[in-house]
Every structure is written in structure tokens, then in C-alpha cells.
Design a protein around this motif. Structure first.
Motif, mmCIF file in Angstrom:
data_model
loop_
_atom_site.group_PDB
_atom_site.id
_atom_site.type_symbol
_atom_site.label_atom_id
_atom_site.label_comp_id
_atom_site.label_asym_id
_atom_site.label_seq_id
_atom_site.Cartn_x
_atom_site.Cartn_y
_atom_site.Cartn_z
ATOM 1 N N MET A 1 0.842 -1.198 0.000
ATOM 2 C CA MET A 1 0.000 0.000 0.000
ATOM 3 C C MET A 1 0.875 1.245 0.000
ATOM 4 O O MET A 1 1.857 1.321 0.731
ATOM 5 N N THR A 2 0.540 2.216 -0.845
ATOM 6 C CA THR A 2 1.297 3.456 -0.924
ATOM 7 C C THR A 2 1.093 4.290 0.333
ATOM 8 O O THR A 2 -0.037 4.497 0.780
ATOM 9 N N THR A 3 2.197 4.769 0.905
ATOM 10 C CA THR A 3 2.145 5.684 2.032
ATOM 11 C C THR A 3 2.519 7.060 1.534
ATOM 12 O O THR A 3 3.622 7.266 1.025
ATOM 13 N N PRO A 39 4.432 4.055 -4.603
ATOM 14 C CA PRO A 39 3.496 3.249 -5.399
ATOM 15 C C PRO A 39 4.131 1.999 -6.004
ATOM 16 O O PRO A 39 3.423 1.009 -6.274
ATOM 17 N N SER A 40 5.439 2.020 -6.237
ATOM 18 C CA SER A 40 6.109 0.865 -6.839
ATOM 19 C C SER A 40 6.279 -0.294 -5.866
ATOM 20 O O SER A 40 6.647 -1.396 -6.268
ATOM 21 N N ASP A 71 13.013 6.022 -9.474
ATOM 22 C CA ASP A 71 11.796 6.028 -8.658
ATOM 23 C C ASP A 71 11.729 7.359 -7.904
ATOM 24 O O ASP A 71 12.204 7.483 -6.777
ATOM 25 N N HIS A 72 11.143 8.358 -8.543
ATOM 26 C CA HIS A 72 11.080 9.689 -7.947
ATOM 27 C C HIS A 72 10.235 9.688 -6.671
ATOM 28 O O HIS A 72 10.546 10.410 -5.718
ATOM 29 N N HIS A 73 9.166 8.909 -6.650
ATOM 30 C CA HIS A 73 8.357 8.800 -5.435
ATOM 31 C C HIS A 73 9.232 8.350 -4.260
ATOM 32 O O HIS A 73 9.179 8.930 -3.167
ATOM 33 N N PRO A 118 3.438 12.031 -13.148
ATOM 34 C CA PRO A 118 3.402 11.223 -11.931
ATOM 35 C C PRO A 118 2.503 11.883 -10.883
ATOM 36 O O PRO A 118 2.272 13.094 -10.917
ATOM 37 N N SER A 119 1.998 11.093 -9.962
ATOM 38 C CA SER A 119 1.196 11.642 -8.871
ATOM 39 C C SER A 119 1.251 10.690 -7.688
ATOM 40 O O SER A 119 1.487 9.482 -7.850
ATOM 41 N N TRP A 120 1.039 11.229 -6.501
ATOM 42 C CA TRP A 120 0.879 10.397 -5.314
ATOM 43 C C TRP A 120 -0.555 9.916 -5.165
ATOM 44 O O TRP A 120 -0.825 9.002 -4.377
ATOM 45 N N PHE A 121 -1.457 10.540 -5.899
ATOM 46 C CA PHE A 121 -2.877 10.381 -5.601
ATOM 47 C C PHE A 121 -3.652 9.776 -6.770
ATOM 48 O O PHE A 121 -3.284 9.935 -7.931
ATOM 49 N N ASP A 122 -4.740 9.117 -6.447
ATOM 50 C CA ASP A 122 -5.665 8.626 -7.473
ATOM 51 C C ASP A 122 -7.033 9.275 -7.288
ATOM 52 O O ASP A 122 -8.065 8.704 -7.631
ATOM 53 N N ASP A 123 -7.022 10.486 -6.720
ATOM 54 C CA ASP A 123 -8.262 11.234 -6.537
ATOM 55 C C ASP A 123 -7.993 12.704 -6.873
ATOM 56 O O ASP A 123 -6.956 13.041 -7.464
ATOM 57 N N ALA A 124 -8.900 13.582 -6.490
ATOM 58 C CA ALA A 124 -8.827 14.988 -6.897
ATOM 59 C C ALA A 124 -7.629 15.738 -6.332
ATOM 60 O O ALA A 124 -7.298 16.826 -6.815
ATOM 61 N N ARG A 125 -6.948 15.177 -5.360
ATOM 62 C CA ARG A 125 -5.783 15.869 -4.796
ATOM 63 C C ARG A 125 -4.670 16.042 -5.825
ATOM 64 O O ARG A 125 -3.833 16.932 -5.695
ATOM 65 N N GLY A 126 -4.641 15.191 -6.835
ATOM 66 C CA GLY A 126 -3.624 15.315 -7.865
ATOM 67 C C GLY A 126 -3.935 16.371 -8.911
ATOM 68 O O GLY A 126 -3.097 16.652 -9.777
#
Length: 247
Positions: A1-3, A39-40, A71-73, A118-126
């Protein structure tokens, strides 16, 4: 799970390329392994801890990872975990302008990378407006100019995916909207901005982009440019850091 990491602390993070992996700033540097959950998937990023400064080799400290696999994240998550609230990224770039020769140093103020999302999010925060942190970029520019008065204030950084260099046709296209081209900084800026991590870059022209000069770019030419600029960049960085490590 992505933190998704939360910014805390007040240390300076320094992102460097492969040519500066053995950076010596005249103070003890301790290896700092940091476990992160990008995410990776779970991974460990090894940083160099210099007290008020933390160094991350974006391509890896012990093994080289080419630009398209960086891996920039994970790199940014590791810097945040180490207590960094701002990042100075050093980037090797090709010049898209004949009047910005090898050795030109640029502090860019805009990005062109519509294919780098790239994004950390899969919702509107991105859904946000990306860009360099204005106040932090100003501090970086002032600190670098104190040692290198000729540094260029502003310019557009175009990011390609890599790992190959661009074709002359691609360079002609990019030159209509940008001034320099690289393979990493835009992605870092986008991700840092999502987290509230101040991010600015200093870019060094190590080659004229393929098609800008009268003859085609060669890998040997690129490596010669990196070598020619290396000591100058190290000296300027050492001079600028004392004013940048202060919160």
C-alpha cells in the motif's frame, strides 16, 4: 500500500545526478538507509546524512538506475522521512539554444513535460497547478549568484522520458517551447509540489542538444561536457550551501 509522506523537520535535501554521487562537502557523511512505501512497492533508499543536509543520488548510490527507471516517489519519500522540508535538485541538461553554450548554469522557472504525469494520488488531490516553489527558488538563485554571478535567472526545462537522447526533430520541436532539456527534474517538481515539499533546481548545460550544434551529438561529447563542468559545479555548490542549510 502506498504511504503518502508528510513533510516535517527543517533539513535541506540535495538531489544529485550520477556525476556527483561521490560528492565531498568537507564534512562527515553517514549512510542512512530509509524504508519507504512508494506506489512501486516497499523499498529502501540509501541517503547520505551530513547533519543539516541530506543527499540523495537520484540514480542510486550503489548501482546506476537509468532515467526512465528512477523512482522519484521513493527518492522524495526518503528525503521527507529524513526530515527535509525543501529540496535543491541539480540537473545535467542539454541546451536548446545556441546562445546557451556548454557551461551555462540556469535556475529554471517553468516546465514543459505534458507526457510526464506522476502523482501520489488517485483522486482529486492530484488535480493541481505544478511548478517550482517561488520563494525557495529565489533563495537558491541568490545563493548561487553570490558565487556564480552569470547564472541565468529563469528558463523552461523540458523533460523527456529517456534513457536515450533526443532526435534532431524532437529537439526542433522542444526548442519552440523550452530552453533546456533533461530527464528527471520535472517529475521531481510535480511530486514534491503535491506534498508541499519546496523544490527548486539548478541546471548545468553539459551539451548542446542533438541538432543544435553543426555536428550531431555524441556520447563522448556529452561526457566531456560533464567532466568539464564538474569541478565548477562542486565549488559553486559548496559556496552556496551554507546559506541554504539554514531553515
Amino acid at each position: 500500500m502506498t504511504t503518502v509522506p508528510a513533510v516535517h523537520g527543517d533539513r535541506l535535501g540535495l538531489l544529485v545526478g550520477h556525476s556527483l554521487v561521490d560528492l565531498d562537502l568537507g564534512r562527515p557523511a553517514h549512510r542512512l538507509p530509509v524504508d519507504v512505501e512508494p506506489p512501486s512497492g516497499s523499498t529502501t533508499i540509501t541517503l547520505l546524512d551530513l547533519g543539516d543536509l541530506v543527499v540523495c543520488s537520484r540514480h542510486g548510490l550503489d548501482a546506476f538506475r537509468p532515467a526512465h527507471l528512477v523512482d522519484h516517489h521513493a527518492n522524495l519519500a526518503a528525503l521527507i522521512a529524513a526530515g527535509c522540508d525543501r529540496v535543491l535538485a541539480l540537473g545535467s541538461v542539454g541546451s536548446l539554444r545556441a546562445d546557451w553554450p556548454v557551461g551555462t548554469i540556469v535556475v529554471p522557472d517553468d516546465l514543459f513535460a505534458p507526457w510526464v504525469n506522476p502523482s501520489w494520488f488517485d483522486d482529486a488531490r492530484g488535480h493541481r497547478v505544478p511548478g517550482f516553489d517561488t520563494a525557495w527558488r529565489g533563495r537558491v538563485l541568490d545563493a548561487w549568484r553570490a558565487h556564480e554571478p552569470a547564472v541565468v535567472d529563469g528558463g523552461v526545462y523540458a523533460q523527456t522520458i529517456g534513457p536515450r537522447f533526443e532526435t534532431p526533430a524532437e529537439i526542433r520541436f522542444l526548442a519552440t517551447v523550452a530552453d533546456v532539456v533533461g530527464m528527471t527534474v520535472a517529475a521531481e517538481t510535480v511530486l514534491a509540489g503535491e506534498l508541499g515539499l519546496a523544490h527548486a533546481a539548478v541546471c548545468v548545460v553539459d551539451n548542446l542538444a542533438n541538432g543544435i550544434a553543426a555536428t550531431p551529438l555524441t556520447e563522448a561529447e556529452f561526457r566531456a561536457g560533464v567532466a568539464a563542468n564538474e569541478q565548477r559545479v562542486r565549488a559553486a555548490l559548496a559556496a552556496a550551501l551554507p546559506s541554504l542549510v539554514t531553515p
